[in-house]
Design an enzyme around this catalytic site. Structure first.
Site, PDB file in Angstrom:
ATOM      1  N   LYS A  16      15.979   0.687  -4.044  1.00 27.31           N
ATOM      2  CA  LYS A  16      16.496   1.723  -4.962  1.00 27.31           C
ATOM      3  C   LYS A  16      17.267   2.807  -4.194  1.00 27.31           C
ATOM      4  O   LYS A  16      18.368   3.180  -4.577  1.00 27.31           O
ATOM      5  CB  LYS A  16      15.356   2.398  -5.749  1.00 27.31           C
ATOM      6  N   ARG A  91       8.318   7.080 -13.462  1.00 23.91           N
ATOM      7  CA  ARG A  91       7.334   6.194 -12.832  1.00 23.91           C
ATOM      8  C   ARG A  91       6.079   6.044 -13.698  1.00 23.91           C
ATOM      9  O   ARG A  91       5.163   5.305 -13.328  1.00 23.91           O
ATOM     10  CB  ARG A  91       6.926   6.798 -11.493  1.00 23.91           C
ATOM     11  N   ARG A 129      10.976  -0.360   8.017  1.00 18.42           N
ATOM     12  CA  ARG A 129      11.742   0.849   7.673  1.00 18.42           C
ATOM     13  C   ARG A 129      11.429   2.006   8.622  1.00 18.42           C
ATOM     14  O   ARG A 129      10.279   2.265   8.949  1.00 18.42           O
ATOM     15  CB  ARG A 129      11.389   1.249   6.228  1.00 18.42           C
ATOM     16  N   ARG A 162       7.728   6.523   7.915  1.00 23.11           N
ATOM     17  CA  ARG A 162       7.293   7.440   6.845  1.00 23.11           C
ATOM     18  C   ARG A 162       5.783   7.312   6.703  1.00 23.11           C
ATOM     19  O   ARG A 162       5.262   6.203   6.693  1.00 23.11           O
ATOM     20  CB  ARG A 162       7.963   7.000   5.537  1.00 23.11           C
ATOM     21  N   ARG A 173       0.378   2.111  -2.881  1.00 23.04           N
ATOM     22  CA  ARG A 173       1.650   2.367  -3.576  1.00 23.04           C
ATOM     23  C   ARG A 173       1.993   1.189  -4.492  1.00 23.04           C
ATOM     24  O   ARG A 173       2.471   1.385  -5.605  1.00 23.04           O
ATOM     25  CB  ARG A 173       2.771   2.600  -2.561  1.00 23.04           C
TER      26      ARG A 173
END
Ligand code: AMP
Length: 234
Positions: A16, A91, A129, A162, A173
């Site tokens: 996204k 969300r 990431r 992160r 998550r």
């Protein structure tokens, strides 16, 4: 042509943020990432940031009232005049209800792009990431690795993982996505919002962005509003 409100929908790691950044450039509209807005508040250490830091680190969802207030303010900013891309919002069904009301009041019909990505790809993407703690640039091991390993191409800072990309948090998550966010898609479909399901894992980010641009153009051609009786605006 009316204002474009694009909702990029999909699980963590579906691309996204990457797609929103590419589309922001090509479409010239604002990118609203609730995750980025919340991370900024956490980094600034203001009361809201302090309130949500723990929830975010644990991979949970920040309360609806908090996020709704942020989005309600943000979409009235001047850079949203031409339209905006929502990345990471709504969300929950509650957030989707608020958004429905806000957009209806502005006479905007949103378009949803649902990025479908294989579970194994999600895990591989999230674990590869890295983010720049200084300028916020995001890198991935496969699609856009930094020129020098672990160093930001733009500002030279050392890249970090992160906190919520750590393996022990990712499961939480994904659970939050399955339990609270996935039902939003059904809600949006039921309220008559157009939802395009698009594969987000079978090509390069740039090629996927071109695919999305094509869909957006086609959608805007097919769903043009009748001209406004008074202003002639469409
Ligand atoms: P993201 O960068 O979109 O993956 O978001 C990172 C984290 O910010 C999420 O795991 C949540 O803790 C929080 N967050 C972002 N957007 C929302 C939202 N719309 N509702 C609740 N929490 C959110």
């Amino acid at each position: 042509m009316g204002k474009l409100s694009l909702i990029l929908f999909g699980p963590p790691g579906s691309g996204k943020g990457t797609q929103a950044k590419l589309l922001k450039q090509s479409l010239g509209i604002a990118h609203i990432s609730t995750g980025d807005m919340l991370r900024e508040r956490v980094a600034s250490g203001d009361p809201l940031g302090q309130e949500v830091a723990g929830i975010m680190q644990a991979g949970g969802l920040v309360p609806d009232e908090t996020v709704n207030r942020l989005v309600e303010d943000r979409i009235t900013a001047p850079d949203c005049e031409k339209g905006f891309i929502l990345d990471g919002f709504p969300r929950t069904v509650n957030q989707a209800r608020l958004l429905e009301g806000l957009l209806e009041a502005k006479g905007i019909r949103p378009l949803v792009i649902h990025l479908e990505v294989d579970y194994n790809v999600i895990i591989a993407r999230i674990s590869g990431r890295r983010q720049c703690p200084t300028c916020g640039a995001v890198y991935s091991a496969n699609a856009n690795a930094p020129c020098v390993s672990e160093v930001c191409d733009y500002c030279g800072s050392t890249l970090v993982i992160r906190p919520d990309d750590r393996e022990e948090v990712v499961g939480e998550r994904l659970r939050a996505y399955d339990q609270q966010t996935a039902p939003v898609l059904k809600f949006l479909r039921e309220t008559g919002v157009r939802v395009w399901d698009v594969r987000g894992d079978d090509d390069s980010p740039q090629s996927i962005a071109r695919r999305l641009e094509g869909l957006i153009q086609e959608d805007r051609r097919n769903h043009r509003r009748p001209p406004d009786a008074e202003t002639g605006a469409v």
